[in-house]
Design a protein around this motif. Structure first.
Motif, PDB file in Angstrom:
ATOM      1  N   PRO A  62       0.807  -1.201   0.178  1.00 13.22           N
ATOM      2  CA  PRO A  62      -0.090  -0.075  -0.222  1.00 13.22           C
ATOM      3  C   PRO A  62       0.820   1.453   0.342  1.00 13.22           C
ATOM      4  O   PRO A  62       1.848   1.150   0.633  1.00 13.22           O
ATOM      5  N   ALA A  63       0.786   2.258  -0.501  1.00 13.48           N
ATOM      6  CA  ALA A  63       1.435   3.422  -0.248  1.00 13.48           C
ATOM      7  C   ALA A  63       1.218   4.293   0.453  1.00 13.48           C
ATOM      8  O   ALA A  63      -0.050   4.450   1.463  1.00 13.48           O
ATOM      9  N   LEU A  64       2.088   4.998   0.859  1.00 15.69           N
ATOM     10  CA  LEU A  64       2.521   6.050   2.294  1.00 15.69           C
ATOM     11  C   LEU A  64       1.431   7.002   2.135  1.00 15.69           C
ATOM     12  O   LEU A  64       1.814   7.792   0.878  1.00 15.69           O
ATOM     13  N   ASP A  65       0.499   7.099   3.451  1.00 15.10           N
ATOM     14  CA  ASP A  65       0.015   8.944   3.012  1.00 15.10           C
ATOM     15  C   ASP A  65       1.010   9.651   3.524  1.00 15.10           C
ATOM     16  O   ASP A  65       1.899   9.471   4.739  1.00 15.10           O
ATOM     17  N   SER A  66       0.536  11.304   3.719  1.00  9.76           N
ATOM     18  CA  SER A  66       1.686  11.944   4.534  1.00  9.76           C
ATOM     19  C   SER A  66       2.072  12.097   5.554  1.00  9.76           C
ATOM     20  O   SER A  66       3.256  12.064   6.153  1.00  9.76           O
ATOM     21  N   ASN A  67       1.402  11.264   6.341  1.00 10.46           N
ATOM     22  CA  ASN A  67       1.820  11.238   7.749  1.00 10.46           C
ATOM     23  C   ASN A  67       2.711  10.543   8.019  1.00 10.46           C
ATOM     24  O   ASN A  67       3.572   9.943   8.790  1.00 10.46           O
ATOM     25  N   ASP A  68       2.287   8.299   7.562  1.00 14.14           N
ATOM     26  CA  ASP A  68       3.584   7.860   7.236  1.00 14.14           C
ATOM     27  C   ASP A  68       4.771   8.265   6.584  1.00 14.14           C
ATOM     28  O   ASP A  68       5.699   8.102   7.807  1.00 14.14           O
ATOM     29  N   ILE A  69       4.837   9.582   5.853  1.00 12.55           N
ATOM     30  CA  ILE A  69       5.734   9.953   5.497  1.00 12.55           C
ATOM     31  C   ILE A  69       6.430  10.947   6.298  1.00 12.55           C
ATOM     32  O   ILE A  69       7.936  10.342   6.481  1.00 12.55           O
ATOM     33  N   SER A  70       5.801  11.269   6.825  1.00 15.91           N
ATOM     34  CA  SER A  70       6.369  12.082   8.220  1.00 15.91           C
ATOM     35  C   SER A  70       6.523  11.291   9.037  1.00 15.91           C
ATOM     36  O   SER A  70       7.691  10.762   9.600  1.00 15.91           O
ATOM     37  N   GLU A  71       6.277  10.167   9.392  1.00 18.89           N
ATOM     38  CA  GLU A  71       6.714   9.552  10.594  1.00 18.89           C
ATOM     39  C   GLU A  71       8.021   8.372   9.888  1.00 18.89           C
ATOM     40  O   GLU A  71       8.971   8.481  10.715  1.00 18.89           O
ATOM     41  N   VAL A  72       8.258   8.273   8.875  1.00 21.97           N
ATOM     42  CA  VAL A  72      10.049   7.765   8.416  1.00 21.97           C
ATOM     43  C   VAL A  72      10.576   8.453   8.449  1.00 21.97           C
ATOM     44  O   VAL A  72      11.672   7.911   8.691  1.00 21.97           O
ATOM     45  N   GLN A  73       9.998   9.730   8.104  1.00 19.36           N
ATOM     46  CA  GLN A  73      11.392  10.642   8.002  1.00 19.36           C
ATOM     47  C   GLN A  73      11.813  11.134   9.986  1.00 19.36           C
ATOM     48  O   GLN A  73      13.415  11.920  10.084  1.00 19.36           O
ATOM     49  N   ARG A  74      11.204  10.567  11.201  1.00 16.72           N
ATOM     50  CA  ARG A  74      11.077  11.158  12.092  1.00 16.72           C
ATOM     51  C   ARG A  74      12.159   9.804  12.817  1.00 16.72           C
ATOM     52  O   ARG A  74      13.103   9.737  13.298  1.00 16.72           O
ATOM     53  N   LEU A  75      11.916   8.464  12.093  1.00 14.08           N
ATOM     54  CA  LEU A  75      12.604   7.229  12.734  1.00 14.08           C
ATOM     55  C   LEU A  75      14.021   7.556  11.606  1.00 14.08           C
ATOM     56  O   LEU A  75      15.332   7.400  12.432  1.00 14.08           O
ATOM     57  N   ALA A  76      14.093   8.014  10.513  1.00 14.82           N
ATOM     58  CA  ALA A  76      15.029   8.356   9.954  1.00 14.82           C
ATOM     59  C   ALA A  76      16.231   9.787  10.832  1.00 14.82           C
ATOM     60  O   ALA A  76      17.688   9.808  11.130  1.00 14.82           O
ATOM     61  N   ALA A  77      15.574  10.811  11.450  1.00 16.08           N
ATOM     62  CA  ALA A  77      16.170  11.600  12.198  1.00 16.08           C
ATOM     63  C   ALA A  77      16.361  11.223  13.668  1.00 16.08           C
ATOM     64  O   ALA A  77      17.903  11.589  14.064  1.00 16.08           O
ATOM     65  N   GLU A  78      15.446  10.258  13.826  1.00 10.75           N
ATOM     66  CA  GLU A  78      15.833   9.941  15.700  1.00 10.75           C
ATOM     67  C   GLU A  78      16.678   8.222  15.795  1.00 10.75           C
ATOM     68  O   GLU A  78      17.643   8.121  16.579  1.00 10.75           O
ATOM     69  N   GLY A  79      16.076   7.929  14.319  1.00  6.10           N
ATOM     70  CA  GLY A  79      16.814   6.159  14.450  1.00  6.10           C
ATOM     71  C   GLY A  79      16.234   5.194  15.515  1.00  6.10           C
ATOM     72  O   GLY A  79      15.108   6.025  16.867  1.00  6.10           O
ATOM     73  N   PRO A  80      16.243   4.062  15.243  1.00  8.20           N
ATOM     74  CA  PRO A  80      15.358   3.069  15.915  1.00  8.20           C
ATOM     75  C   PRO A  80      16.320   3.456  17.842  1.00  8.20           C
ATOM     76  O   PRO A  80      16.865   3.640  18.137  1.00  8.20           O
ATOM     77  N   GLU A  81      15.745   1.946  18.771  1.00  9.18           N
ATOM     78  CA  GLU A  81      16.076   2.083  20.228  1.00  9.18           C
ATOM     79  C   GLU A  81      16.748   1.935  20.857  1.00  9.18           C
ATOM     80  O   GLU A  81      17.121   0.481  19.551  1.00  9.18           O
ATOM     81  N   GLU A  82      17.756   2.046  21.503  1.00  9.66           N
ATOM     82  CA  GLU A  82      19.104   1.052  21.330  1.00  9.66           C
ATOM     83  C   GLU A  82      19.283   0.737  23.200  1.00  9.66           C
ATOM     84  O   GLU A  82      20.713   0.631  23.483  1.00  9.66           O
ATOM     85  N   GLU A  83      18.458   0.489  23.463  1.00  9.00           N
ATOM     86  CA  GLU A  83      18.521  -0.203  25.180  1.00  9.00           C
ATOM     87  C   GLU A  83      19.325  -1.289  25.475  1.00  9.00           C
ATOM     88  O   GLU A  83      19.917  -0.843  26.530  1.00  9.00           O
TER      89      GLU A  83
END
Length: 279
Positions: free
Chosen positions: A197-218
């Motif tokens: 399924p194609a990403l909508d604008s909200n999905d793209i925003s979350e992907v951008q945030r994930l790219a900026a912050e990175g995943p958790e590293e407990e």
């Protein structure tokens, strides 16, 4: 980072719909066409061993009959692999996928990082394979993208689709990274995303945030995807969550082309054995 519950809920709901038999693609595609894309992509993003080069012409024939939205990107990868020295391609593969966290092919890493939550996500994937009567070589973790795509192409398309949708943000992040770096493998991720399924604008925003912050590293205590050097740090080993080795009592064994270790195996299904896809 903490992924918003609304985002997680949305894509888990889509994963549940996929598991129940729904197919929602960015452009109209049939199930056999999706299987063909996944099979080709699974080989193309695997380590470029001799077996891959032996299959390139057959893959070219298979891919050429697909809709242009998926055939174009896949044919570009095939061209990029066939026109370059194999030793150079292998060196670039290791640099692209094995040394940089942005290029990680392990799906659960992007959403969970190296945390205990990732262990649970890996076990969910293991259970999906087991439900299909399969087991996986202990040479790889079950969330490797090649594994998941081969599983969907040859066994249970909708169960594999559910796995992909639960990790949709990570797939998009990987696609963006390969495009931005001009990687010869970018087309494989582009074609894969057309089958989702194609990403909508909200999905793209979350992907951008994930790219900026990175995943958790407990478990490893590293920084995100920033400029502090952690970009070149691969994810931590998750060996406790590997699938039991063959002989543990399940039916078939799922192989993979991924990885450079001595324990890696070839894909579990020959390209010309996919029913209904031959020329």
């Amino acid at each position: 980072m903490l992924v918003p519950l609304k985002f997680l809920k949305k894509w888990r709901e889509r994963a549940e719909q996929a598991a129940s038999g729904r197919l929602d693609t960015a452009v109209p595609l049939t199930e056999p066409e999706v299987r063909a894309v996944w099979l080709a992509a699974s080989w193309l993003i695997g380590y470029p061993e001799d077996a891959l080069y032996e299959r390139l012409e057959r893959m070219r024939g298979l891919v050429s009959e697909l809709p242009v939205a998926v055939s174009g990107p896949l044919l570009e990868v095939i061209r990029a692999l066939s026109e370059e020295d194999q030793f150079q391609v292998r060196s670039e593969y290791v640099e692209t996928f094995d040394t940089r966290r942005r290029g990680c092919l392990y799906l659960t890493y992007f959403m969970n990082g190296d945390t205990r939550k990732r262990g649970m996500a890996l076990l969910e994937i293991k259970e999906a394979y087991q439900a299909a009567g399969l087991e996986v070589s202990d040479a790889e973790l079950p969330d490797h993208l090649s594994y998941v795509l081969e599983f969907g192409a040859a066994h249970d398309l909708h169960a594999a689709l559910a796995i992909l949708l639960k990790n949709r943000a990570g797939i998009e992040l990987l696609r963006i990274h390969l495009l931005e770096t001009g990687s010869r493998w970018a087309g494989a991720l582009t074609a894969l995303c057309v089958t989702l399924p194609a990403l909508d604008s909200n999905d793209i925003s979350e992907v951008q945030r994930l790219a900026a912050e990175g995943p958790e590293e407990e478990l490893v205590g590293l920084a995100g995807y920033g400029d502090d050097g952690s970009l070149d740090m691969p994810p931590a080993d998750m060996s406790p969550y590997r699938i039991p080795p063959p002989g543990a009592g399940l039916g078939s064994t799922v192989g993979t082309t991924a990885g450079t270790g001595a324990g890696s195996t070839s894909a579990f299904i020959p390209l010309n054995d996919v029913k209904g896809l031959q020329p």
